[in-house]
Design a protein around this motif. Structure first.
Motif, PDB file in Angstrom:
ATOM      1  N   SER A   1       0.554  -1.296   0.166  1.00  0.00           N
ATOM      2  CA  SER A   1       0.326   0.239  -0.037  1.00  0.00           C
ATOM      3  C   SER A   1       0.860   1.345  -0.613  1.00  0.00           C
ATOM      4  O   SER A   1       2.167   1.437   1.157  1.00  0.00           O
ATOM      5  N   ALA A   2       0.251   2.196  -0.283  1.00  0.00           N
ATOM      6  CA  ALA A   2       0.821   3.193  -0.607  1.00  0.00           C
ATOM      7  C   ALA A   2       0.407   4.319   1.050  1.00  0.00           C
ATOM      8  O   ALA A   2       1.727   4.994   0.927  1.00  0.00           O
ATOM      9  N   HIS A   3       0.152   3.613   1.754  1.00  0.00           N
ATOM     10  CA  HIS A   3      -0.167   4.342   2.571  1.00  0.00           C
ATOM     11  C   HIS A   3      -0.071   3.507   4.135  1.00  0.00           C
ATOM     12  O   HIS A   3       1.220   4.174   5.179  1.00  0.00           O
ATOM     13  N   ARG A   4      -0.440   2.206   4.371  1.00  0.00           N
ATOM     14  CA  ARG A   4       0.360   1.150   4.846  1.00  0.00           C
ATOM     15  C   ARG A   4       1.252   0.675   5.013  1.00  0.00           C
ATOM     16  O   ARG A   4       2.088   0.903   6.304  1.00  0.00           O
ATOM     17  N   SER A   5       1.978   0.849   4.128  1.00  0.00           N
ATOM     18  CA  SER A   5       3.431  -0.013   4.085  1.00  0.00           C
ATOM     19  C   SER A   5       4.584   0.985   2.921  1.00  0.00           C
ATOM     20  O   SER A   5       4.540   0.550   1.647  1.00  0.00           O
ATOM     21  N   PRO A   6       4.473   1.977   2.859  1.00  0.00           N
ATOM     22  CA  PRO A   6       5.321   2.657   2.043  1.00  0.00           C
ATOM     23  C   PRO A   6       6.604   3.086   1.735  1.00  0.00           C
ATOM     24  O   PRO A   6       6.586   2.935   0.623  1.00  0.00           O
ATOM     25  N   GLU A   7       7.262   2.639   2.753  1.00  0.00           N
ATOM     26  CA  GLU A   7       8.911   1.990   2.762  1.00  0.00           C
ATOM     27  C   GLU A   7       8.577   1.015   1.160  1.00  0.00           C
ATOM     28  O   GLU A   7       9.367   0.648   0.120  1.00  0.00           O
ATOM     29  N   ARG A   8       7.881  -0.284   1.950  1.00  0.00           N
ATOM     30  CA  ARG A   8       7.958  -1.694   1.005  1.00  0.00           C
ATOM     31  C   ARG A   8       6.810  -0.917  -0.470  1.00  0.00           C
ATOM     32  O   ARG A   8       7.914  -1.355  -1.215  1.00  0.00           O
ATOM     33  N   THR A   9       6.414  -0.604  -0.492  1.00  0.00           N
ATOM     34  CA  THR A   9       5.983  -0.140  -1.772  1.00  0.00           C
ATOM     35  C   THR A   9       7.339   0.806  -2.950  1.00  0.00           C
ATOM     36  O   THR A   9       7.099   0.123  -3.791  1.00  0.00           O
ATOM     37  N   LEU A  10       8.156   1.387  -3.010  1.00  0.00           N
ATOM     38  CA  LEU A  10       9.010   2.289  -2.892  1.00  0.00           C
ATOM     39  C   LEU A  10      10.073   1.692  -3.257  1.00  0.00           C
ATOM     40  O   LEU A  10      10.379   1.366  -4.428  1.00  0.00           O
ATOM     41  N   LYS A  11      10.161   0.545  -2.503  1.00  0.00           N
ATOM     42  CA  LYS A  11      11.677  -0.222  -2.662  1.00  0.00           C
ATOM     43  C   LYS A  11      10.362  -1.478  -3.843  1.00  0.00           C
ATOM     44  O   LYS A  11      11.719  -1.424  -4.621  1.00  0.00           O
ATOM     45  N   TRP A  12      10.087  -1.249  -3.809  1.00  0.00           N
ATOM     46  CA  TRP A  12       9.190  -2.752  -4.830  1.00  0.00           C
ATOM     47  C   TRP A  12       8.924  -1.620  -6.779  1.00  0.00           C
ATOM     48  O   TRP A  12       9.763  -1.886  -7.347  1.00  0.00           O
ATOM     49  N   ALA A  13       9.038  -0.765  -6.779  1.00  0.00           N
ATOM     50  CA  ALA A  13       8.458   0.421  -8.005  1.00  0.00           C
ATOM     51  C   ALA A  13      10.308   0.288  -7.910  1.00  0.00           C
ATOM     52  O   ALA A  13      10.348   0.888  -9.227  1.00  0.00           O
ATOM     53  N   MET A  14      11.268   0.949  -7.301  1.00  0.00           N
ATOM     54  CA  MET A  14      12.853   1.099  -7.870  1.00  0.00           C
ATOM     55  C   MET A  14      13.605   0.001  -7.919  1.00  0.00           C
ATOM     56  O   MET A  14      14.279  -0.071  -8.982  1.00  0.00           O
ATOM     57  N   GLY A  15      13.183  -1.148  -7.470  1.00  0.00           N
ATOM     58  CA  GLY A  15      13.534  -2.600  -7.648  1.00  0.00           C
ATOM     59  C   GLY A  15      12.741  -2.640  -9.331  1.00  0.00           C
ATOM     60  O   GLY A  15      13.379  -4.211  -9.922  1.00  0.00           O
ATOM     61  N   ALA A  16      11.664  -2.590  -9.523  1.00  0.00           N
ATOM     62  CA  ALA A  16      10.724  -2.903 -11.050  1.00  0.00           C
ATOM     63  C   ALA A  16      12.194  -3.230 -11.717  1.00  0.00           C
ATOM     64  O   ALA A  16      11.872  -4.663 -12.839  1.00  0.00           O
ATOM     65  N   GLU A  17      12.493  -1.732 -12.210  1.00  0.00           N
ATOM     66  CA  GLU A  17      13.145  -1.986 -13.970  1.00  0.00           C
ATOM     67  C   GLU A  17      14.320  -3.166 -13.667  1.00  0.00           C
ATOM     68  O   GLU A  17      14.904  -3.515 -14.799  1.00  0.00           O
ATOM     69  N   LYS A  18      15.433  -3.706 -13.097  1.00  0.00           N
ATOM     70  CA  LYS A  18      16.507  -3.899 -12.541  1.00  0.00           C
ATOM     71  C   LYS A  18      15.591  -5.398 -12.161  1.00  0.00           C
ATOM     72  O   LYS A  18      16.441  -6.238 -12.566  1.00  0.00           O
ATOM     73  N   ARG A  19      14.809  -5.485 -12.204  1.00  0.00           N
ATOM     74  CA  ARG A  19      13.709  -6.638 -11.956  1.00  0.00           C
ATOM     75  C   ARG A  19      13.886  -7.286 -13.442  1.00  0.00           C
ATOM     76  O   ARG A  19      13.380  -8.345 -13.628  1.00  0.00           O
ATOM     77  N   GLY A  20      13.725  -6.863 -14.242  1.00  0.00           N
ATOM     78  CA  GLY A  20      13.832  -7.329 -15.724  1.00  0.00           C
ATOM     79  C   GLY A  20      11.944  -6.569 -16.039  1.00  0.00           C
ATOM     80  O   GLY A  20      11.410  -6.970 -17.106  1.00  0.00           O
ATOM     81  N   VAL A  21      10.963  -6.047 -14.948  1.00  0.00           N
ATOM     82  CA  VAL A  21      10.055  -5.327 -15.249  1.00  0.00           C
ATOM     83  C   VAL A  21       9.643  -4.822 -17.073  1.00  0.00           C
ATOM     84  O   VAL A  21      10.765  -3.034 -16.484  1.00  0.00           O
ATOM     85  N   ARG A  22       8.240  -4.702 -17.289  1.00  0.00           N
ATOM     86  CA  ARG A  22       8.917  -3.535 -18.493  1.00  0.00           C
ATOM     87  C   ARG A  22       7.890  -2.760 -18.605  1.00  0.00           C
ATOM     88  O   ARG A  22       7.598  -1.413 -18.801  1.00  0.00           O
ATOM     89  N   VAL A  23       6.464  -3.255 -18.047  1.00  0.00           N
ATOM     90  CA  VAL A  23       5.586  -2.611 -17.489  1.00  0.00           C
ATOM     91  C   VAL A  23       4.906  -2.904 -16.452  1.00  0.00           C
ATOM     92  O   VAL A  23       4.351  -4.387 -15.936  1.00  0.00           O
ATOM     93  N   ILE A  24       4.197  -1.980 -15.518  1.00  0.00           N
ATOM     94  CA  ILE A  24       3.700  -2.287 -14.399  1.00  0.00           C
ATOM     95  C   ILE A  24       1.849  -1.778 -14.284  1.00  0.00           C
ATOM     96  O   ILE A  24       1.519  -0.583 -15.033  1.00  0.00           O
ATOM     97  N   ILE A  25       0.924  -2.666 -13.681  1.00  0.00           N
ATOM     98  CA  ILE A  25       0.059  -2.338 -13.367  1.00  0.00           C
ATOM     99  C   ILE A  25      -0.199  -2.756 -11.499  1.00  0.00           C
ATOM    100  O   ILE A  25       0.207  -3.180 -10.919  1.00  0.00           O
ATOM    101  N   ALA A  26      -0.773  -1.209 -11.671  1.00  0.00           N
ATOM    102  CA  ALA A  26      -1.291  -0.801 -10.157  1.00  0.00           C
ATOM    103  C   ALA A  26      -2.795  -0.482 -10.291  1.00  0.00           C
ATOM    104  O   ALA A  26      -3.330  -0.033 -10.319  1.00  0.00           O
TER     105      ALA A  26
END
Ligand code: RP5
Length: 173
Positions: free
Chosen positions: A37-62
Motif C-alpha cells: 500500500s502507498a499509505h500502509r506500507s509506503p517504504e515497501r512500496t517504494l522499494k518494489w517500485a524502484m527495483g522493478a526495472e532492474k528485476r526485468g519488469v517492463r510495464v507495471i499495473i497498479a
C-alpha cells in the motif's frame, strides 16, 4: 523474469481485478503480483517500485481504491510505464478511485483504466500492447484476440435477428 509487475493496494482488490490475471493467463504471459500500500506500507512500496526495472519488469499495473494514490506513487519512483486500475467503491462505482488515479500532475503520467470489470481486462491488454511493441508473436495474438471478439459480436447480432429481442433476452437469464 516476468515482464509485467502487478501491485495491489490491498488483498481485498484481488478478486475485483480477477479478469486482469485471467486475460494475462489467456495470453500465456508471466507476471509478478504483490500487495503493498502507498499509505500502509509506503517504504515497501517504494522499494518494489524502484527495483522493478532492474528485476526485468517492463510495464507495471497498479490497482487501488478510494484514496487511490498507489499508481501515482509507483509512477513517481520508476521510469517504467504505469497502468492504473481504479477499484470500484461505494462512491458512484469508484469515482473517488478514478479521480485519484486520473488527475496526475504533468510530468508523472499514469494510464488510467476504467473502474469495474473492464478495468482489469483493459489493464492486461494495455500492458500486452506495450510488450507487443517488441514482440511480433504477441502482436499477432492480440490481433487474433480482437478478431475473436469481433466474431462474437457478429454472432450475437445474428442470434438477435433470428430470435427477436424477447426470446434473446430470455436466453440471457
Ligand atoms: C486501498 O484501500 C486498497 O487498494 C483498497 O482498494 C482499499 C481498501 O482496502 P482494505 O481496507 O480492503 O484493505 O488502499
Amino acid at each position: 523474469m516476468p515482464l509485467i509487475g502487478i501491485i495491489l493496494g490491498s488483498d481485498s482488490d484481488l478478486p475485483k481485478i480477477r479478469n486482469c490475471f485471467e486475460t494475462l493467463d489467456e495470453f500465456g504471459v508471466d507476471y509478478e503480483i504483490v500487495v503493498s500500500s502507498a499509505h500502509r506500507s509506503p517504504e515497501r512500496t517504494l522499494k518494489w517500485a524502484m527495483g522493478a526495472e532492474k528485476r526485468g519488469v517492463r510495464v507495471i499495473i497498479a490497482a487501488a481504491g478510494g484514496a487511490a494514490h498507489l499508481p501515482g506513487v509507483v509512477a513517481a519512483h520508476t521510469p517504467l510505464p504505469v497502468i492504473g486500475i481504479p477499484i470500484e467503491t461505494a462512491i458512484s462505482g469508484g469515482l473517488d478511485s478514478i479521480l485519484s488515479i486520473i488527475q496526475m500532475p504533468a510530468g508523472v503520467p499514469v494510464a488510467a483504466m476504467p473502474a469495474g470489470k473492464a478495468g482489469g481486462a483493459n489493464a492486461a491488454l494495455f500492458a500486452l500492447s506495450v510488450l507487443a511493441l517488441a514482440d511480433d508473436s504477441l502482436k499477432e495474438k492480440i490481433a487474433r484476440f480482437r478478431e475473436k471478439n469481433a466474431a462474437k459480436i457478429a454472432e450475437r447480432s445474428e442470434k438477435l435477428s433470428a430470435l427477436g429481442y424477447r426470446k434473446y433476452i430470455e436466453t440471457m437469464k
